[in-house]
Enzyme design. Sequence first.
Site, short mmCIF file in Angstrom:
data_model
loop_
_atom_site.label_atom_id
_atom_site.label_comp_id
_atom_site.label_asym_id
_atom_site.label_seq_id
_atom_site.Cartn_x
_atom_site.Cartn_y
_atom_site.Cartn_z
N HIS A 66 1.23 -1.06 0.44
CA HIS A 66 -0.53 -0.01 0.16
C HIS A 66 1.31 1.33 -0.02
O HIS A 66 1.65 1.11 0.95
CB HIS A 66 -0.44 -0.29 1.42
CG HIS A 66 -1.93 1.19 1.42
ND1 HIS A 66 -3.15 1.29 1.43
CD2 HIS A 66 -1.56 2.52 1.12
CE1 HIS A 66 -3.59 2.46 1.71
NE2 HIS A 66 -2.98 3.28 1.11
N HIS A 76 1.97 5.52 -1.77
CA HIS A 76 1.26 7.28 -2.18
C HIS A 76 1.85 6.82 -3.38
O HIS A 76 2.84 7.62 -2.43
CB HIS A 76 0.28 7.81 -1.81
CG HIS A 76 -0.89 7.14 -1.11
ND1 HIS A 76 -2.19 7.53 -1.46
CD2 HIS A 76 -0.89 6.46 0.08
CE1 HIS A 76 -2.92 6.95 -0.85
NE2 HIS A 76 -2.34 5.50 0.29
N LEU A 77 2.25 7.24 -4.73
CA LEU A 77 3.41 7.43 -5.33
C LEU A 77 3.18 8.97 -6.00
O LEU A 77 4.22 9.43 -6.38
CB LEU A 77 3.86 6.66 -6.33
CG LEU A 77 4.72 5.92 -5.50
CD1 LEU A 77 5.42 4.17 -6.57
CD2 LEU A 77 5.83 5.70 -4.69
N ARG A 78 2.00 9.02 -6.25
CA ARG A 78 1.70 10.29 -6.10
C ARG A 78 2.61 10.74 -8.19
O ARG A 78 2.24 9.02 -8.46
CB ARG A 78 2.52 11.70 -6.36
CG ARG A 78 2.24 11.71 -4.23
CD ARG A 78 0.89 11.95 -3.71
NE ARG A 78 0.54 11.72 -2.38
CZ ARG A 78 -0.47 11.42 -1.49
NH1 ARG A 78 -1.01 10.57 -2.44
NH2 ARG A 78 -0.68 11.76 -0.23
N ASN A 94 -5.80 6.64 -6.22
CA ASN A 94 -5.82 8.26 -5.63
C ASN A 94 -5.42 9.62 -6.48
O ASN A 94 -5.08 10.65 -6.05
CB ASN A 94 -6.20 8.26 -4.14
CG ASN A 94 -5.52 8.81 -3.06
OD1 ASN A 94 -3.94 7.60 -4.03
ND2 ASN A 94 -5.14 8.97 -2.06
N LYS A 130 -9.63 -0.70 -5.53
CA LYS A 130 -9.73 -0.09 -3.92
C LYS A 130 -11.13 0.49 -4.00
O LYS A 130 -11.39 1.53 -4.38
CB LYS A 130 -8.26 1.23 -3.49
CG LYS A 130 -8.42 1.73 -2.92
CD LYS A 130 -7.69 1.77 -1.34
CE LYS A 130 -7.93 1.94 -0.11
NZ LYS A 130 -7.42 3.24 -0.37
N HIS A 178 -10.55 1.00 2.17
CA HIS A 178 -10.60 2.35 3.63
C HIS A 178 -11.32 1.92 4.10
O HIS A 178 -12.56 2.42 3.37
CB HIS A 178 -10.04 3.37 2.96
CG HIS A 178 -9.81 4.23 3.71
ND1 HIS A 178 -8.37 5.37 3.66
CD2 HIS A 178 -10.33 4.90 4.62
CE1 HIS A 178 -8.50 6.05 4.81
NE2 HIS A 178 -9.40 5.94 5.43
N HIS A 205 -4.53 -0.60 6.01
CA HIS A 205 -4.33 -0.05 7.35
C HIS A 205 -5.03 0.44 8.56
O HIS A 205 -5.22 0.91 8.91
CB HIS A 205 -3.95 2.15 6.44
CG HIS A 205 -4.51 2.24 5.56
ND1 HIS A 205 -6.14 2.01 6.01
CD2 HIS A 205 -4.73 3.08 4.48
CE1 HIS A 205 -6.84 3.22 4.79
NE2 HIS A 205 -5.77 2.56 4.08
N ASP A 248 1.54 2.46 3.36
CA ASP A 248 0.40 3.40 3.22
C ASP A 248 1.89 4.84 3.44
O ASP A 248 1.08 6.42 3.50
CB ASP A 248 -0.38 3.80 4.28
CG ASP A 248 -1.73 4.97 4.05
OD1 ASP A 248 -1.44 5.50 2.99
OD2 ASP A 248 -2.22 4.97 5.20
N HIS A 306 3.45 14.59 1.29
CA HIS A 306 2.43 15.94 1.32
C HIS A 306 3.54 16.71 1.64
O HIS A 306 4.80 17.20 2.38
CB HIS A 306 1.02 15.99 1.81
CG HIS A 306 0.15 14.96 1.75
ND1 HIS A 306 -0.21 15.59 1.18
CD2 HIS A 306 -0.46 13.69 2.43
CE1 HIS A 306 -2.26 14.52 0.96
NE2 HIS A 306 -1.82 14.07 2.01
N ALA A 326 -4.01 14.74 5.08
CA ALA A 326 -3.48 13.42 6.12
C ALA A 326 -2.65 12.67 5.11
O ALA A 326 -2.05 12.85 4.15
CB ALA A 326 -4.77 12.27 6.36
C1 NCD Z 1 -3.54 9.10 1.97
C2 NCD Z 1 -3.11 10.12 0.83
O1 NCD Z 1 -2.67 11.17 1.53
O2 NCD Z 1 -3.28 9.83 -0.70
N1 NCD Z 1 -3.47 9.85 3.53
C3 NCD Z 1 -3.58 9.32 4.66
O3 NCD Z 1 -3.73 9.75 5.53
N2 NCD Z 1 -3.24 7.94 5.01
C4 NCD Z 1 -4.73 8.86 1.72
C5 NCD Z 1 -5.41 6.99 2.44
O4 NCD Z 1 -4.85 6.28 2.21
O5 NCD Z 1 -5.81 7.75 3.04
ZN ZN Z 2 -3.04 4.76 1.66
#
Ligand code: NCD
Ligand code: ZN
Length: 349
Positions: A14, A16-18, A42, A101, A138, A176, A248, A252, A264
């Site tokens: 899990h 997030h690579l953006r 996402n 997802k 989620h 998560h 996860d 940011h 978050a």
């Molecule tokens: C994630 C994100 O920033 O894309 N943020 C997080 O707090 N985990 C999204 C997610 O997995 O809920």
């Molecule tokens: Zn996530």
Amino acid sequence: MTVRIEFARPDDWHVHLRDDEMLAAVVDHSARWFRKALVMPNLTPPITSAAQAVAYRERILAAVTVDAPHFDPVMSLYLTADLSPAEVTRAWNEGAICSIKFYPAGATTNSDAGGTSLLQFAPVLETMASLGVPLLVHAESTDPALDIFDREAAFLVDEVAPVLERMPELSVTVEHISTSTGIDMVRQFDQAYGSITPHHLTCDRSDILANGLRPELYCKPVINSAEHRKALAAAALSGDPKFFLGTDSAPHPLSAKEARVAKAGIFNAPYALEVVAELFHEHDALDRFEAFVSGNGAARYGVEPSTDRLVMERTEPAVAPVDTLETAAGDVVRLFGVAEAALWSISLL
Ligand code: NCD
Ligand code: ZN
């Protein structure tokens, strides 16, 4: 005597690579040590088709600058009202995705395209069950009347359990997991699995609030009480094959993390292995570390563990670990796990 562990190259189930400059700044941190990376869809706009998933995977691989022939991003589609059973079937049969997802709309970053209820997607879920496509959930209620620390449990009981009962062929990963309710539910249903993050394993809500507000520990689902942290750690440390690492990692810019309304997400990919190793070391459970980071998740997603072997040693590295990185757009991102990173070194065997 030096503490030393040897283990199959791990997977991150899990992450997030953006995209764009942020992708370029963070991807090497996943590619350096991890083999598979289950990449979250996402983005804005979200990844909702096989073609988008394939194109995103290519952008990810093109952004890697370290030598990482082992690195294998695996993709997911974002479950929206527009996702058809036909598109799911196409994406799965083409090998473009490993999962789908579900986000509750409004629960977290870029979740607005998600749903309010899981069962609203019953036709797609039935297709997934018959094809064998894993559902990633989620699990967090968006009911404003509910206390934020109770929202995972509420969603699991009200939304996830009915789906698990009604569709025993649908395999589900509770993503998560942040509460003992999640651990218990995964154990209760044969077709359920759970990913657990480094931060939910090692932090609790007092860490966020007790010694000044620590926005770098703010994520969704929110880090919960010490009691829940201990239940998560016990599940991971036990070696139970139903639980595995999903970082996860969610970068940011500092400007968004330390804003009046903070985003978050915790960026932990660089030091995730060190944080988890230190936890297993503290509990004298390093013999079960490999199961959690390399074995259990691979088995859940139907792949063999990597044949590469990594070594971690608990010896203070010569240089202090960096605690921030900067993107080409000038955004600064704070790294989670700096203290643990100072205690461990990682190398390829
Ligand atoms: C994630 C994100 O920033 O894309 N943020 C997080 O707090 N985990 C999204 C997610 O997995 O809920
Ligand atoms: Zn996530």
